[in-house]
Enzyme design. Structure first.
Site: not given
Ligand code: FE
Length: 185
Positions: A94, A97, A143, A146, A166
């Site tokens: 991510c 984070c 995610c 976060c 996607c």
């Molecule tokens: Fe994250």
């Protein structure tokens, strides 16, 4: 007593209307699934704490486009991101984070111009939420650590899952050569 019946009907209709209004308000507020039971793991398998920051903090640390996509559920233009055609082996994390989200082992050529995967690296690392924006019913991928917007998941992907995650390149970082301890597949 026709009048009484009409009054009852009116009250019932008002109740239904109020209920719908309340539901509308709920969908406008950002509500995420409870993540308190989830475990987040680093590439090395260490446990990571959830990340909570104010939108001001995110704005200060993210580039404009990353902020727009991660925190405002934006979408980068197809074929413009850095990873849609990346064929290297490694782990995608991510961009907000650092949580490992996808492995190159589940990446496939979708032809859409966005990085596409048939499975997340750990199911606990992604949040799936209903997204009814733009008059469509889609499943948003975030995610879980976060709350950063990643993209959407569709059911027209390849085997073995039949899913197509996607994802925006700008929502991801890439750790070349990395493999996740305990990750799939
Ligand atoms: Fe994250």
């Amino acid at each position: 007593m026709p009048f009484k019946n009409a009054a009852c009907l009116l009250i019932a209709m008002l109740g239904l209307w109020a209920c719908n209004q309340a539901q509308d308000n709920t969908t406008q507020t950002e509500q995420h699934e409870d993540i308190s039971g989830r475990t987040f793991l680093s590439l090395k398998g260490d446990t990571l704490a959830p990340v909570q920051k104010s939108e001001e903090e995110w704005k200060a640390e993210l580039e404009d486009q990353a902020f727009h996509v991660l925190r405002e559920a934006g979408t980068e233009r197809a074929f413009t991101g850095k990873y849609w055609d990346n064929k290297k082996e490694g782990v995608y994390t991510c961009a907000g984070c650092g949580l490992p989200l996808f492995s190159s082992k589940t990446k496939f050529k979708s032809g859409t111009g966005w990085p596409s995967f048939w499975d997340p690296i750990r199911p606990e690392h992604v949040l799936l939420e209903t997204d009814s924006s733009y008059g469509m019913s889609r499943t948003e991928v975030l995610c879980a650590r976060c709350g950063g917007h990643q993209g959407h998941v569709f059911d027209d992907g390849p085997p073995p899952t039949g899913l197509r995650y996607c994802i925006n390149s700008v929502s991801l970082d890439f750790v070349e050569g990395a493999e996740m301890k305990g990750g799939k597949p």
